[in-house]
Write a protein that holds these residues in place. Structure first.
Motif, short mmCIF file in Angstrom:
data_model
loop_
_atom_site.label_atom_id
_atom_site.label_comp_id
_atom_site.label_asym_id
_atom_site.label_seq_id
_atom_site.Cartn_x
_atom_site.Cartn_y
_atom_site.Cartn_z
N LEU A 1 0.83 -1.21 0.00
CA LEU A 1 0.00 0.00 0.00
C LEU A 1 0.86 1.26 0.00
O LEU A 1 0.55 2.24 -0.70
CB LEU A 1 -0.93 0.00 1.21
CG LEU A 1 -2.07 -1.04 1.18
CD1 LEU A 1 -2.81 -1.04 2.51
CD2 LEU A 1 -3.03 -0.75 0.03
N ILE A 2 1.94 1.25 0.77
CA ILE A 2 2.86 2.40 0.80
C ILE A 2 3.49 2.59 -0.57
O ILE A 2 3.61 3.73 -1.08
CB ILE A 2 3.93 2.21 1.88
CG1 ILE A 2 3.31 2.22 3.29
CG2 ILE A 2 5.01 3.28 1.77
CD1 ILE A 2 2.70 3.53 3.69
N ALA A 3 3.94 1.48 -1.20
CA ALA A 3 4.54 1.57 -2.53
C ALA A 3 3.53 2.09 -3.55
O ALA A 3 3.85 2.92 -4.41
CB ALA A 3 5.07 0.19 -2.95
N TRP A 4 2.28 1.59 -3.45
CA TRP A 4 1.23 2.08 -4.36
C TRP A 4 0.96 3.56 -4.14
O TRP A 4 0.79 4.33 -5.09
CB TRP A 4 -0.04 1.25 -4.11
CG TRP A 4 -1.23 1.74 -4.90
CD1 TRP A 4 -1.46 1.57 -6.23
CD2 TRP A 4 -2.33 2.48 -4.37
NE1 TRP A 4 -2.66 2.16 -6.58
CE2 TRP A 4 -3.21 2.73 -5.46
CE3 TRP A 4 -2.66 2.95 -3.11
CZ2 TRP A 4 -4.40 3.43 -5.29
CZ3 TRP A 4 -3.86 3.65 -2.95
CH2 TRP A 4 -4.70 3.87 -4.04
N LYS A 5 0.93 3.98 -2.87
CA LYS A 5 0.74 5.39 -2.53
C LYS A 5 1.86 6.24 -3.11
O LYS A 5 1.64 7.39 -3.52
CB LYS A 5 0.69 5.54 -1.01
CG LYS A 5 0.55 6.97 -0.50
CD LYS A 5 -0.81 7.55 -0.80
CE LYS A 5 -0.98 8.92 -0.13
NZ LYS A 5 -2.27 9.54 -0.50
N ALA A 6 3.08 5.66 -3.18
CA ALA A 6 4.23 6.41 -3.71
C ALA A 6 4.23 6.49 -5.22
O ALA A 6 5.06 7.20 -5.81
CB ALA A 6 5.52 5.77 -3.22
N GLY A 7 3.32 5.73 -5.87
CA GLY A 7 3.22 5.84 -7.31
C GLY A 7 3.54 4.60 -8.11
O GLY A 7 3.46 4.60 -9.33
N PHE A 8 3.91 3.51 -7.45
CA PHE A 8 4.18 2.26 -8.16
C PHE A 8 2.87 1.61 -8.58
O PHE A 8 1.86 1.67 -7.86
CB PHE A 8 4.97 1.29 -7.28
CG PHE A 8 6.41 1.68 -7.07
CD1 PHE A 8 7.37 1.39 -8.03
CD2 PHE A 8 6.81 2.32 -5.90
CE1 PHE A 8 8.70 1.73 -7.84
CE2 PHE A 8 8.14 2.69 -5.70
CZ PHE A 8 9.08 2.39 -6.67
N THR A 9 2.87 0.95 -9.75
CA THR A 9 1.69 0.22 -10.20
C THR A 9 1.66 -1.15 -9.53
O THR A 9 2.67 -1.63 -9.00
CB THR A 9 1.73 0.03 -11.72
OG1 THR A 9 2.84 -0.82 -12.07
CG2 THR A 9 1.88 1.38 -12.43
#
Length: 481
Positions: free
Chosen positions: A49-57
């Motif tokens: 979720l943190i990675a997704w929040k940072a912009g990763f798909t």
């Protein structure tokens, strides 16, 4: 794969999945007395979720997990072979032979020294400190207490011996995990650990010899040991010729044959020993490889020790490695670990500081995550690049992971190891902690070597060239993406 340079993950965001995983780990393992898998899965979801929040798909996050799992695959293969080896050696009577001859060396005046040595021999043979403590350790507690020796001293000697074998055996899951995750040859890893672990054992045995002097006049009730030896003779064909099997593996190691072929030879020899020496069936030998060896002797200690091994017994450890590396994969390949390392490396400037920080990080992970496997997995990924950047051979990292991770797990009451020891030996950390000498001194020996530079191995010129080529290739791939 886009890296942290392109996805600006703030430092406080990096701490979120770590703190969530640690909190859930403490509640699940300590309060609910469950395994560490689910907390790691929760940590993985949080990190995703943190990675997704940072912009990763999501596709990129999936690839991070897969890359993390791939890093654990060499260790997974070895761990599965270890399960096969234990099953084959149990069924072939090889472990029984080693234990039988080990039991013959017990003498009343050297009980603490002897029980530590016996636990070391057994743990070396089966690669498991827990199995050793639950069998030989329990018997040792009864014998030692009958001599009037304090429970903490006995437990400390049992733990020191058991963890010596657990740390140095090529059959140990933690040993294979540390070697595999750092990309270190298994036997190079073991040989490098000799420099810290052998002095630790010598110091421990010296302390036990000193402590044991005041019990030299006590009479030892050897009934339990005699019964165990008799049951072993009745249940297995005990012959010194079976010692040729572990000797063959040792010789192959000395000849620098890779771990996988050496273990396969040991498995084959154990398989045939069960059929042609112990008189077992082919079906029974195959079952020992798959689901473990099974025996009913009526002796709880012998049954507890020899009912085990096999491929199935390693699936818990295999799943643990895979789940942990999905968590580690997201942390690493999203750039979160690098962000964390950047903060740490601002204060760590020297080789001594790096190795000392590794040991300290392993201890902290043991205390916060309550699981010694995690104390190896997470720091291995956090510090791997820093060791490469400083031109340090990977076996420095693998040794520090075991010195700081494997051994210190017993000092944390809520760690799975501390909980296991309390339930098995009936002794708490406060009692046995001062007497688990090997576990106490080895981390300090490791730090001392880091400060002095003794046994710290640098990369060869060829390895440095390879490192630089890999770094250049990685930058090129990143730029193309």
């Amino acid at each position: 794969m886009k890296q942290n340079a392109e996805k600006d993950i703030k430092f406080w965001m990096v701490l979120v999945p770590l703190f969530v995983m640690i909190f859930v780990m403490i509640v699940t393992v300590v309060k609910l007395e469950q395994g560490p898998h689910m907390p790691l899965i929760v940590g993985t979801i949080t990190a995703a979720l943190i990675a997704w929040k940072a912009g990763f798909t999501w596709k990129e996050i999936e690839e991070m997990m897969y890359k993390g799992i791939r890093l654990a695959l060499p260790a997974v293969v070895i761990i599965m072979l270890v399960g096969l080896t234990i099953g084959a050696w149990m069924g072939g009577g090889i472990v029984a032979t080693m234990i039988y001859y080990g039991l013959q060396i017990i003498t009343p005046s050297w009980f603490l020294v002897t029980i530590a040595i016996i636990c070391a021999i057994v743990s070396l043979a089966i690669g498991s400190s827990w199995s050793t403590m639950a069998t030989i350790g329990v018997a040792g507690m009864g014998i030692g207490l009958s001599m009037g020796i304090p429970a903490g001293m006995i437990a400390g000697a049992v733990i020191s011996g058991s963890y010596f074998g657990d740390k140095m055996s090529p059959l140990s899951d933690t040993t294979n995990l540390a070697a595999g995750l750092t990309g270190t040859d298994l036997f190079d890893h073991i040989k490098h650990m000799l420099f810290t672990t052998i002095p630790g054992l010598v110091i421990a045995l010296g302390v036990y010899a000193f402590l044991g002097r005041r019990f030299a006049g006590e009479q030892m009730d050897a009934i339990g040991i005699e019964q165990t030896a008799r049951v072993l003779q009745e249940s297995f064909l005990i012959t010194p010729f079976l010692l040729l099997v572990p000797l063959a593996v040792i010789v192959m190691v000395a000849l620098k044959i890779p771990a996988i072929p050496a273990l396969i030879v040991g498995i084959i020899l154990g398989f045939f020993a069960q059929i042609f020496i112990q008189g077992g069936s082919t079906v029974g030998a195959i079952e020992a490889l798959q689901s473990g060896f099974a025996i009913e002797t009526g002796n709880d200690m012998v049954d507890g020790l020899f009912n085990g091994g096999g491929l199935d017994s390693m699936m818990y450890t295999v799943s643990m490695a895979i789940v942990a590396m999905t968590f580690g994969g997201i942390l690493e390949f999203s750039g979160m670990l690098q962000s964390l390392m950047n903060q740490l490396l601002k204060v760590v400037k020297s080789t001594a500081g790096l190795i000392s920080s590794t040991v300290a990080a392993c201890v902290l992970t043991n205390a916060t995550c309550s699981e010694q496997y995690v104390s190896i997995v997470v720091p291995s990924r956090m510090f791997s690049k820093a060791y490469k950047d400083k031109g340090l051979n990977s076996k420095n990292l693998s040794r520090a992971l075991e010195d700081g991770g494997t051994l210190t797990s017993v000092f944390i009451p809520w760690n799975t190891c501390g909980v296991f020891i309390l339930g098995t030996l009936g002794v708490g950390v406060v009692e046995y902690g001062p007497y688990a000498i090997l576990n106490l001194v080895v981390p300090f020996i490791s730090i001392f070597y880091a400060v002095t530079g003794f046994t710290i191995v640098k990369m060869t010129p060829e390895e440095l060239v390879q490192r630089d080529l890999e770094a250049a290739l990685e930058k090129e791939v990143v730029s193309l993406n």
